[in-house]
Design a protein around this motif. Sequence first.
Motif, PDB file in Angstrom:
ATOM      1  N   LEU A 102      78.635  78.347  43.680  1.00 39.51           N
ATOM      2  CA  LEU A 102      79.543  79.115  44.524  1.00 39.51           C
ATOM      3  C   LEU A 102      78.723  80.068  45.383  1.00 39.51           C
ATOM      4  N   ALA A 103      79.022  80.119  46.672  1.00 42.51           N
ATOM      5  CA  ALA A 103      78.384  81.069  47.579  1.00 42.51           C
ATOM      6  C   ALA A 103      79.394  82.151  47.939  1.00 42.51           C
ATOM      7  N   VAL A 104      78.948  83.403  47.924  1.00 40.50           N
ATOM      8  CA  VAL A 104      79.809  84.543  48.219  1.00 40.50           C
ATOM      9  C   VAL A 104      79.410  85.109  49.572  1.00 40.50           C
ATOM     10  N   GLY A 105      80.338  85.090  50.541  1.00 42.07           N
ATOM     11  CA  GLY A 105      80.057  85.601  51.869  1.00 42.07           C
ATOM     12  C   GLY A 105      80.090  87.117  51.922  1.00 42.07           C
ATOM     13  N   SER A 106      79.627  87.677  53.036  1.00 39.88           N
ATOM     14  CA  SER A 106      79.612  89.131  53.203  1.00 39.88           C
ATOM     15  C   SER A 106      81.012  89.725  53.206  1.00 39.88           C
ATOM     16  N   ASP A 107      82.006  88.895  53.540  1.00 34.89           N
ATOM     17  CA  ASP A 107      83.400  89.344  53.518  1.00 34.89           C
ATOM     18  C   ASP A 107      84.085  89.077  52.179  1.00 34.89           C
ATOM     19  N   GLY A 108      83.320  88.599  51.207  1.00 31.91           N
ATOM     20  CA  GLY A 108      83.876  88.304  49.891  1.00 31.91           C
ATOM     21  C   GLY A 108      84.468  86.922  49.758  1.00 31.91           C
ATOM     22  N   ALA A 109      84.436  86.154  50.832  1.00 30.53           N
ATOM     23  CA  ALA A 109      84.987  84.792  50.781  1.00 30.53           C
ATOM     24  C   ALA A 109      84.080  83.887  49.964  1.00 30.53           C
ATOM     25  N   LEU A 110      84.681  82.962  49.220  1.00 31.05           N
ATOM     26  CA  LEU A 110      83.947  82.028  48.374  1.00 31.05           C
ATOM     27  C   LEU A 110      83.867  80.658  49.020  1.00 31.05           C
ATOM     28  N   THR A 111      82.703  80.030  48.870  1.00 30.25           N
ATOM     29  CA  THR A 111      82.518  78.650  49.304  1.00 30.25           C
ATOM     30  C   THR A 111      81.995  77.855  48.118  1.00 30.25           C
ATOM     31  N   THR A 162      73.966  75.527  47.838  1.00 29.10           N
ATOM     32  CA  THR A 162      75.263  75.238  47.221  1.00 29.10           C
ATOM     33  C   THR A 162      75.209  74.005  46.330  1.00 29.10           C
ATOM     34  N   SER A 163      74.018  73.642  45.885  1.00 32.93           N
ATOM     35  CA  SER A 163      73.880  72.516  44.955  1.00 32.93           C
ATOM     36  C   SER A 163      73.334  73.011  43.630  1.00 32.93           C
ATOM     37  N   VAL A 164      73.713  72.338  42.560  1.00 28.54           N
ATOM     38  CA  VAL A 164      73.260  72.708  41.228  1.00 28.54           C
ATOM     39  C   VAL A 164      72.783  71.457  40.514  1.00 28.54           C
ATOM     40  N   SER A 165      71.660  71.564  39.802  1.00 32.21           N
ATOM     41  CA  SER A 165      71.102  70.418  39.086  1.00 32.21           C
ATOM     42  C   SER A 165      70.833  70.801  37.641  1.00 32.21           C
ATOM     43  N   LYS A 166      70.852  69.815  36.780  1.00 33.53           N
ATOM     44  CA  LYS A 166      70.689  70.002  35.337  1.00 33.53           C
ATOM     45  C   LYS A 166      69.288  69.617  34.907  1.00 33.53           C
ATOM     46  N   GLY A 167      68.660  70.451  34.096  1.00 35.41           N
ATOM     47  CA  GLY A 167      67.374  70.129  33.512  1.00 35.41           C
ATOM     48  C   GLY A 167      67.543  69.524  32.135  1.00 35.41           C
ATOM     49  N   GLY A 168      66.468  69.461  31.406  1.00 32.87           N
ATOM     50  CA  GLY A 168      66.501  68.886  30.069  1.00 32.87           C
ATOM     51  C   GLY A 168      67.263  69.771  29.101  1.00 32.87           C
ATOM     52  N   GLY A 169      67.749  69.159  28.027  1.00 35.24           N
ATOM     53  CA  GLY A 169      68.610  69.877  27.099  1.00 35.24           C
ATOM     54  C   GLY A 169      68.012  70.050  25.716  1.00 35.24           C
ATOM     55  N   ALA A 170      68.586  70.992  25.003  1.00 36.66           N
ATOM     56  CA  ALA A 170      68.292  71.195  23.585  1.00 36.66           C
ATOM     57  C   ALA A 170      69.597  71.042  22.830  1.00 36.66           C
ATOM     58  N   TYR A 171      69.525  70.600  21.603  1.00 37.37           N
ATOM     59  CA  TYR A 171      70.755  70.500  20.831  1.00 37.37           C
ATOM     60  C   TYR A 171      70.513  70.967  19.404  1.00 37.37           C
ATOM     61  N   GLY A 172      71.601  71.398  18.796  1.00 40.32           N
ATOM     62  CA  GLY A 172      71.514  71.858  17.426  1.00 40.32           C
ATOM     63  C   GLY A 172      72.904  71.974  16.840  1.00 40.32           C
ATOM     64  N   SER A 173      73.000  72.629  15.716  1.00 39.09           N
ATOM     65  CA  SER A 173      74.264  72.865  15.035  1.00 39.09           C
ATOM     66  C   SER A 173      74.897  71.561  14.570  1.00 39.09           C
ATOM     67  N   THR A 174      74.657  71.206  13.337  1.00 33.61           N
ATOM     68  CA  THR A 174      75.175  69.953  12.796  1.00 33.61           C
ATOM     69  C   THR A 174      76.440  70.155  11.974  1.00 33.61           C
TER      70      THR A 174
END
Length: 231
Positions: A102-111, A162-174
């Motif tokens: 999400l990008a926040v403009g100077s007027d508070g508008a969201l893109t 305005t793009s988002v990418s995922k890196g490698g993951g960790a997992y736990g809690s069985t």
Amino acid sequence: ASDLSLTLGSVLRLQEDAANFPSVARLNASLGLACWEDDNANDYLVCATLTLTLGGTALSMGATTTVRYASTMQPSVMALGETSAVVCYYDTSSYRVRCNALAVGSDGALTGGGYSDLYSSYLYTSYSNSLVTAALDSTHGAVCVRTSGQYTYCYVLTVSGTSVSKGGGAYGSTYYAETLTMSAFDELSAMLCYREIYGRCNVLTRSASNASLSMGQAIQFFSSSMSLRPD
């Protein structure tokens, strides 16, 4: 207040109709961001900026932006700075966990930017807070999800424009973690806590290359059965 007491300011309604799973983040000293599921509009994902007014005793809301025109659940928003944020959510129309920049403009508008698929399977929805986020720095954040299986997965997110990418993951809690909550220590680490019958926490560490998260050994902070969210 000078005596450290709290007072309740005026109440701002995000919308007149039913809304679920509100999530908020601080952008700066006077501007915040709220995202929620619009229960009156097919569970669409809606966000808006919030501005402190009247000397910090009231809030005003900017125009709403529909981030996802599809059924959603459990949004979690994190601010990466004054003009950038990420909202992650469970897209129940496609059974995927997704994140939008999400990008926040100077007027508070969201893109809203394009989404990135984080996890392509079912989210555990019997309890709230099966999806949590925490900002690490101006371009990176951490996100953890409790799936319908027995594991909790955590990933590092990288935002560019305005793009988002995922890196490698960790997992736990069985043993079926529930009611997750997470907070960052600094730009390289965060703490994830949850109910797993008992109260437990793990440290998450971002790799130097920003490509992945690692999960430390769980520490038990409460040795009796828990039924509430460990905030």
